[in-house]
Enzyme design. Structure first.
Site, PDB file in Angstrom:
ATOM      1  N   ARG A  85     -43.755  46.858 -82.977  1.00 62.46           N
ATOM      2  CA  ARG A  85     -43.970  48.095 -82.224  1.00 62.46           C
ATOM      3  C   ARG A  85     -42.738  48.436 -81.398  1.00 62.46           C
ATOM      4  NH1 ARG A  85     -48.142  51.001 -78.976  1.00 62.46           N
ATOM      5  NH2 ARG A  85     -46.920  52.733 -78.206  1.00 62.46           N
ATOM      6  N   ARG A  94     -46.356  54.348 -85.020  1.00 62.68           N
ATOM      7  CA  ARG A  94     -46.505  52.961 -84.579  1.00 62.68           C
ATOM      8  C   ARG A  94     -46.893  52.034 -85.720  1.00 62.68           C
ATOM      9  NH1 ARG A  94     -49.811  55.526 -79.643  1.00 62.68           N
ATOM     10  NH2 ARG A  94     -47.950  56.429 -78.759  1.00 62.68           N
ATOM     11  N   ASP A  97     -50.758  49.780 -82.477  1.00 60.61           N
ATOM     12  CA  ASP A  97     -51.018  50.236 -81.111  1.00 60.61           C
ATOM     13  C   ASP A  97     -52.321  49.578 -80.684  1.00 60.61           C
ATOM     14  OD1 ASP A  97     -50.852  51.743 -78.736  1.00 60.61           O
ATOM     15  OD2 ASP A  97     -52.045  53.358 -79.585  1.00 60.61           O
ATOM     16  N   ASP A  99     -54.825  49.464 -77.450  1.00 62.25           N
ATOM     17  CA  ASP A  99     -55.158  50.027 -76.142  1.00 62.25           C
ATOM     18  C   ASP A  99     -56.391  49.345 -75.575  1.00 62.25           C
ATOM     19  OD1 ASP A  99     -53.125  51.942 -76.140  1.00 62.25           O
ATOM     20  OD2 ASP A  99     -54.386  53.458 -77.090  1.00 62.25           O
TER      21      ASP A  99
END
Length: 167
Positions: A85, A94, A97, A99
């Site tokens: 990344r 990306r 990713d 989150d």
């Protein structure tokens, strides 16, 4: 610290997207202080970006941990970095990713971390897979995510289980 139930959103739109998701899941499973409790189906969605870019594959995981949310964030960032990344600009494509969506009932507003994730309730590519693993979850006084998720949204296409995807 006591065990927290945390929810993570994983997405990839560069390279072998399914392989990137699988590698991120392997890294999460291998961490001694993380226990994966559930993994959603995989969904394909258009990128949220100012310029055209490849579609994303997305999924959500539920996990148990005794890490603080900030420690968990650092684990996720280390996995992202290990999987290639880069962050050249906001909304850049990306390889992976990861989150943090929510960790228990913790509310955090720091320069490094905001919990619950500030835009998660606005994004069907998060809500639909989150509803797979936690349909009764309410975030910040919201309706349960199972009621907020629009499974008929044509922009969120179910691809299948990660272990069965042949792309």
């Amino acid at each position: 610290m006591q065990q927290l139930t945390c929810y993570l959103s994983l997405g990839a739109n560069l390279g072998d997207r399914a392989e990137q998701l699988a590698e991120a899941l392997k890294a999460l499973k291998a961490h001694p202080r993380l226990a994966l409790a559930a993994v959603s189906d995989v969904y394909e969605t258009a990128a949220v970006a100012d310029e055209p870019q490849p579609d994303y594959l997305n999924l959500v995981v539920a996990l148990q941990t005794d890490l603080t949310p900030l420690q968990l964030l650092h684990v996720c960032q280390e996995i992202e970095q290990r999987l290639g990344r880069t962050r050249p600009y906001h909304h850049a494509p990306r390889t992976i990713d990861i989150d943090l969506l929510a960790c228990g009932d913790i509310i955090a507003h720091t320069p490094e971390l905001t919990l619950p994730h500030p835009r998660m309730l606005e994004r069907q590519f998060v809500l639909v897979p989150l509803a797979d693993v936690a349909p009764e979850l309410s975030v910040a006084g919201s309706k349960p995510v199972g009621k907020l998720a629009n499974r008929a949204d044509p922009e969120v296409r179910r691809v299948g289980r990660l272990d069965s995807i042949q792309l």
